[in-house]
Design a protein around this motif. Structure first.
Motif, PDB file in Angstrom:
ATOM      1  N   ILE A   1     -59.079 -12.446 -18.437  1.00 15.72           N
ATOM      2  CA  ILE A   1     -58.695 -13.084 -19.700  1.00 15.72           C
ATOM      3  C   ILE A   1     -59.137 -14.548 -19.725  1.00 15.72           C
ATOM      4  CG2 ILE A   1     -56.369 -13.939 -19.121  1.00 15.72           C
ATOM      5  CD1 ILE A   1     -55.529 -12.737 -21.894  1.00 15.72           C
ATOM      6  N   ALA A   2     -59.131 -15.226 -18.568  1.00 15.16           N
ATOM      7  CA  ALA A   2     -59.582 -16.616 -18.531  1.00 15.16           C
ATOM      8  C   ALA A   2     -61.036 -16.700 -18.967  1.00 15.16           C
ATOM      9  CB  ALA A   2     -59.411 -17.183 -17.132  1.00 15.16           C
ATOM     10  N   LEU A   3     -61.874 -15.860 -18.362  1.00 13.81           N
ATOM     11  CA  LEU A   3     -63.301 -15.864 -18.717  1.00 13.81           C
ATOM     12  C   LEU A   3     -63.473 -15.553 -20.198  1.00 13.81           C
ATOM     13  CD1 LEU A   3     -64.779 -13.999 -15.604  1.00 13.81           C
ATOM     14  CD2 LEU A   3     -65.009 -16.418 -16.172  1.00 13.81           C
ATOM     15  N   ALA A   4     -62.767 -14.520 -20.668  1.00 20.03           N
ATOM     16  CA  ALA A   4     -62.929 -14.080 -22.062  1.00 20.03           C
ATOM     17  C   ALA A   4     -62.556 -15.200 -23.035  1.00 20.03           C
ATOM     18  CB  ALA A   4     -62.076 -12.848 -22.312  1.00 20.03           C
ATOM     19  N   ILE A   5     -61.493 -15.946 -22.716  1.00 16.97           N
ATOM     20  CA  ILE A   5     -61.057 -17.009 -23.630  1.00 16.97           C
ATOM     21  C   ILE A   5     -62.104 -18.118 -23.699  1.00 16.97           C
ATOM     22  CG2 ILE A   5     -59.416 -18.932 -23.817  1.00 16.97           C
ATOM     23  CD1 ILE A   5     -57.182 -16.993 -23.218  1.00 16.97           C
ATOM     24  N   VAL A   6     -62.634 -18.522 -22.540  1.00 12.83           N
ATOM     25  CA  VAL A   6     -63.673 -19.560 -22.549  1.00 12.83           C
ATOM     26  C   VAL A   6     -64.857 -19.089 -23.392  1.00 12.83           C
ATOM     27  CG1 VAL A   6     -65.296 -20.870 -21.154  1.00 12.83           C
ATOM     28  CG2 VAL A   6     -62.969 -20.494 -20.320  1.00 12.83           C
ATOM     29  N   ILE A   7     -65.298 -17.868 -23.134  1.00  8.90           N
ATOM     30  CA  ILE A   7     -66.445 -17.321 -23.888  1.00  8.90           C
ATOM     31  C   ILE A   7     -66.149 -17.344 -25.383  1.00  8.90           C
ATOM     32  CG2 ILE A   7     -67.748 -15.211 -24.377  1.00  8.90           C
ATOM     33  CD1 ILE A   7     -67.409 -14.491 -21.381  1.00  8.90           C
ATOM     34  N   ASN A   8     -64.946 -16.920 -25.768  1.00  8.77           N
ATOM     35  CA  ASN A   8     -64.640 -16.782 -27.196  1.00  8.77           C
ATOM     36  C   ASN A   8     -64.489 -18.135 -27.881  1.00  8.77           C
ATOM     37  OD1 ASN A   8     -64.466 -15.060 -29.345  1.00  8.77           O
ATOM     38  ND2 ASN A   8     -62.235 -14.848 -29.235  1.00  8.77           N
TER      39      ASN A   8
ATOM     40  N   THR B   1     -61.247 -24.010 -21.264  1.00 12.34           N
ATOM     41  CA  THR B   1     -60.850 -24.010 -19.852  1.00 12.34           C
ATOM     42  C   THR B   1     -59.354 -24.288 -19.717  1.00 12.34           C
ATOM     43  OG1 THR B   1     -62.987 -25.095 -19.555  1.00 12.34           O
ATOM     44  CG2 THR B   1     -61.588 -24.863 -17.608  1.00 12.34           C
ATOM     45  N   LEU B   2     -58.908 -25.331 -20.417  1.00 12.06           N
ATOM     46  CA  LEU B   2     -57.491 -25.700 -20.334  1.00 12.06           C
ATOM     47  C   LEU B   2     -56.586 -24.505 -20.623  1.00 12.06           C
ATOM     48  CD1 LEU B   2     -55.058 -27.682 -20.337  1.00 12.06           C
ATOM     49  CD2 LEU B   2     -55.542 -28.094 -22.755  1.00 12.06           C
ATOM     50  N   TRP B   3     -56.785 -23.883 -21.794  1.00 12.75           N
ATOM     51  CA  TRP B   3     -55.872 -22.823 -22.216  1.00 12.75           C
ATOM     52  C   TRP B   3     -56.137 -21.522 -21.475  1.00 12.75           C
ATOM     53  CZ3 TRP B   3     -51.692 -24.618 -23.891  1.00 12.75           C
ATOM     54  CH2 TRP B   3     -51.672 -25.803 -24.649  1.00 12.75           C
ATOM     55  N   ALA B   4     -57.384 -21.332 -21.030  1.00 10.52           N
ATOM     56  CA  ALA B   4     -57.690 -20.146 -20.224  1.00 10.52           C
ATOM     57  C   ALA B   4     -56.812 -20.139 -18.976  1.00 10.52           C
ATOM     58  CB  ALA B   4     -59.164 -20.144 -19.853  1.00 10.52           C
ATOM     59  N   LEU B   5     -56.704 -21.320 -18.355  1.00 10.68           N
ATOM     60  CA  LEU B   5     -55.908 -21.400 -17.128  1.00 10.68           C
ATOM     61  C   LEU B   5     -54.442 -21.081 -17.426  1.00 10.68           C
ATOM     62  CD1 LEU B   5     -57.546 -24.579 -15.535  1.00 10.68           C
ATOM     63  CD2 LEU B   5     -57.826 -22.175 -14.875  1.00 10.68           C
ATOM     64  N   VAL B   6     -53.933 -21.663 -18.509  1.00 10.13           N
ATOM     65  CA  VAL B   6     -52.541 -21.412 -18.875  1.00 10.13           C
ATOM     66  C   VAL B   6     -52.305 -19.911 -19.084  1.00 10.13           C
ATOM     67  CG1 VAL B   6     -50.760 -21.829 -20.618  1.00 10.13           C
ATOM     68  CG2 VAL B   6     -52.305 -23.688 -19.929  1.00 10.13           C
ATOM     69  N   VAL B   7     -53.159 -19.319 -19.930  1.00 15.39           N
ATOM     70  CA  VAL B   7     -52.995 -17.898 -20.253  1.00 15.39           C
ATOM     71  C   VAL B   7     -53.119 -17.052 -18.982  1.00 15.39           C
ATOM     72  CG1 VAL B   7     -53.943 -15.942 -21.523  1.00 15.39           C
ATOM     73  CG2 VAL B   7     -53.848 -18.200 -22.598  1.00 15.39           C
ATOM     74  N   ALA B   8     -54.117 -17.383 -18.165  1.00 14.45           N
ATOM     75  CA  ALA B   8     -54.345 -16.623 -16.925  1.00 14.45           C
ATOM     76  C   ALA B   8     -53.079 -16.639 -16.068  1.00 14.45           C
ATOM     77  CB  ALA B   8     -55.519 -17.212 -16.161  1.00 14.45           C
TER      78      ALA B   8
END
Lengths: 450, 450
Positions: free
Chosen positions: B392-399, B369-376
């Motif tokens: 991309i936020a969703l994809a990062i959390v999933i991955n 969640t943390l990094w998803a927000l940053v990347v998003a």
């Protein structure tokens, strides 16, 4: 295997105990049933809640013995919850070196307080050890040495030893010292036992083995023990005065940690890392590492971003580009790992790095060409487009060469810059192979398709 | 450091010698100047040509002593170039266990021939050792034990020992055996020396320490030595008959190799790997690993290929997709490394893997969640497109969740399937995080943009 099973069954006993709250049985097992090192292992492989519960079941007199077998991470945890008087009780009766190691985990204020309330003799011993950095021979050594004079007979030594009720653990040789306590030589017990009682110590003592200076780094001490097959070795100060001895059991720990270090560092983990640390601590520690790698990833993306137009024209490039980056990364990390291990073994030097660099370049070129052809073939058949095949083949060769160079030079550069190659090497390497890979592949594509 | 410098200066001596062909000086240094283990290290860090030259400068009588300190890879190299009679000369005068280890590197035909021409006593010893797998206590043990009877006095023992000119290296305790040679207990030299001469061995011998069964795996032997701080331990057959002893110096080697193993395997390297192996051998060995990883890369590409249309529409996806894959891969490999080390330390079991799995999931979710927000955020600003940020936020959390699951379960599954997690874990993990990452990212994009 058997020990494996024992442990499991013990853990089952634990869970049962927790369920059916047969606390008494568990308390007995922890304090009497298991040896301290076994109890410590049980604590180490228990999640926080169980661990806390087990710890509370320990009898005060066992806490110290068990604590010294726990990983630094867990030690700090437990120690930080104690007040000086508890700490005093726990550390009582430990070897002075183990005590010193533990104290080093404490905040200065607490340590000072603890030393203050410690009895004089212990304080002297510990303060002496604390005056040496933890990762040197001085920090590793123990002060319980058996010393003798050179000018007495074997018989006298034997009589002298019989007056002791016991000799310190892992004593394989006595240290021969002058009146001023300066180290002269060692008398191995095996030699003592095979010598004529009338012979003088001076005549049979060994003087080949140099004593270890207190400031020798622990890795070097470990290498010395390995090379010389030592069991124990004397430690001396700058004036050759005997300070104490390092024993193989402490050296084995150094070797273990040292080896763990590279493995864990490469994944950005701390080698003291508690396997069962609570979720929040784990998250915090890893967040940083992910952040650093995110920067890497963004740099790679930025490179790709330079070629948006080309990507819009030829979508096949987007499909194939990860192959170029990953092949370079894999090849590079193989070189990197080999060089990092070579450094740890003290094999790599200015005089042979050149040869190694060339070897890696040749090997990279050969493997690059081999797999470039394979990938090119697949790519051409897949998208039936000759150009894409040529482009990816060239890019792969270029990137494997980049990987070989980076894998050899990075750890050398990092080491001489005083940065741990195992920690920083991987990230920097993939940054390079990603950037070179994407740039070569998409750049060449832009030329060929432009 | 000092030893480091010595080595360098030695290597310089070497190169000078080669240039100015001061061969005699070099020959002296190799055979007299350096101890065998130092000479071995010099050979190990010399490129093939120099190494061959150095080897040829050795006096026959030194070859064996030096050979036993060389890595398996290099040993095999050198041994394979000798005929049985040379081998006989080289292996003469080695400890029987070192001799056995070397013989195990030879092709059967040569080994048989060598045993045939060996003198009877040596052959018996070595054949006995060869009958145990190299990686068990039996393969590790040495046959030079000093045994005594329980029903004699300390005084008799002392007299008996004095008749020996010396006791075998790293003997810290004598083994007490029955008339039938079955192991009864140990008598530590330290205790022997502190006991009254009139006491019977039976009264002071230690019986707590169980003897090691010859078929115990070497890793377990190592753990035993570490836990008990042993220097040497008796090895017995199924009937409790004393066969020999394992000594700490051999155990230290096991620990070293064992630890190297995980590090090297994770890069698809062999832990015996000769750092200065010739280019062709290096290339051949690594080609396979690159090939395996290429398959991984193609699978990832295939997944991307499914979404060509979406990529054609939104080229930003091509730019950002490596970020999703790499973040999942990094997070997953952190979990993987932690679990593999936990397995090596024998910490991870059915009873605690559940907790670990949850901990990793939670930590993955939080960091995700943390990094998803940053990347998003970055993505939205970069391409000013809200949708790409959400995707991309969703994809990062999933991955990151996929990485956490794979990192925990893969090594467990591989181990119980008898496959080395350190070797296969990394490749499989990145396959999973690449596939999941690309599929989630491009799949979601297809939904949102479609």
């Amino acid at each position: 295997m058997s020990s494996q099973q024992d442990n499991t069954s013990r853990l089952d006993v634990l869970s049962n105990a927790l369920d059916s709250s047969e606390i008494r049985q568990l308390k007995y097992m922890l304090n009497k049933g298991l040896r301290p090192v076994e109890a410590a292992k049980l604590l180490e492989k228990s999640p926080p809640k169980e661990r806390q519960l087990l710890w509370n079941l320990l009898n005060k007199e066992n806490e110290g013995k068990i604590l010294q077998h726990l990983g630094d991470d867990i030690q700090t945890d437990i120690l930080s919850r104690m007040d000086p008087s508890e700490l005093l009780m726990v550390t009582e009766g430990l070897d002075s070196d183990d005590m010193a190691d533990m104290l080093q985990q404490l905040p200065d204020r607490v340590m000072k307080e603890l030393l203050r309330i410690m009895d004089k003799q212990n304080r002297k011993r510990v303060e002496k050890l604390l005056s040496y950095p933890e990762d040197t021979a001085g920090g590793l050594m123990n002060t319980d040495t058996v010393t003798i004079r050179p000018d007495i007979t074997v018989e006298t030594v034997l009589r002298y030893l019989r007056r002791h009720s016991e000799i310190p653990h892992t004593t394989d040789s006595l240290f021969v010292v002058s009146r001023k306590d300066s180290f002269i030589g060692t008398l191995p017990l095996s030699r003592l036992l095979t010598s004529d009682p009338q012979v003088m110590v001076r005549e049979i003592m060994q003087t080949e083995l140099k004593a270890i200076p207190a400031d020798m780094p622990e890795q070097e001490v470990a290498r010395l023990f390995e090379d010389e097959d030592l069991v124990s070795a004397p430690v001396v100060d700058d004036h050759g005065k005997l300070l104490g001895r390092v024993t193989i059991d402490d050296v084995v720990d150094v070797i273990r940690e040292d080896a763990d270090h590279s493995l864990m560092s490469m994944a950005g983990l701390d080698d003291d890392e508690d396997t069962f640390a609570p979720a929040l601590r784990t998250t915090r520690r890893r967040a940083l590492w992910l952040g650093i790698n995110l920067i890497t990833a963004f740099i790679a993306s930025a490179v790709i971003g330079l070629f948006e137009n080309t990507l819009e024209q030829v979508v096949a490039l987007a499909v194939l580009m990860p192959i170029v980056a990953s092949m370079g990364g894999i090849a590079g990390s193989q070189t990197l790992t080999l060089v990092i291990r070579g450094q740890a073994l003290g094999q790599i030097e200015r005089s042979n790095i050149g040869w190694l660099f060339n070897r890696e370049l040749i090997s990279g070129a050969l493997n690059g060409t081999l797999w470039a052809l394979v990938v090119a073939l697949v790519a051409v058949l897949w998208f039936n487009d000759i150009t894409v095949g040529i482009v990816i083949a060239l890019a792969i060769v270029i990137n494997l060469l980049a990987g070989a160079m980076a894998g050899t030079l990075l750890p050398m550069a990092l080491k001489s810059a005083g940065i741990d190659p195992a920690l920083a090497g991987g990230v920097l390497l993939t940054t390079i192979t990603d950037v070179v890979g994407f740039f070569a592949f998409l750049g060449l594509a832009t030329l060929f398709y432009g």
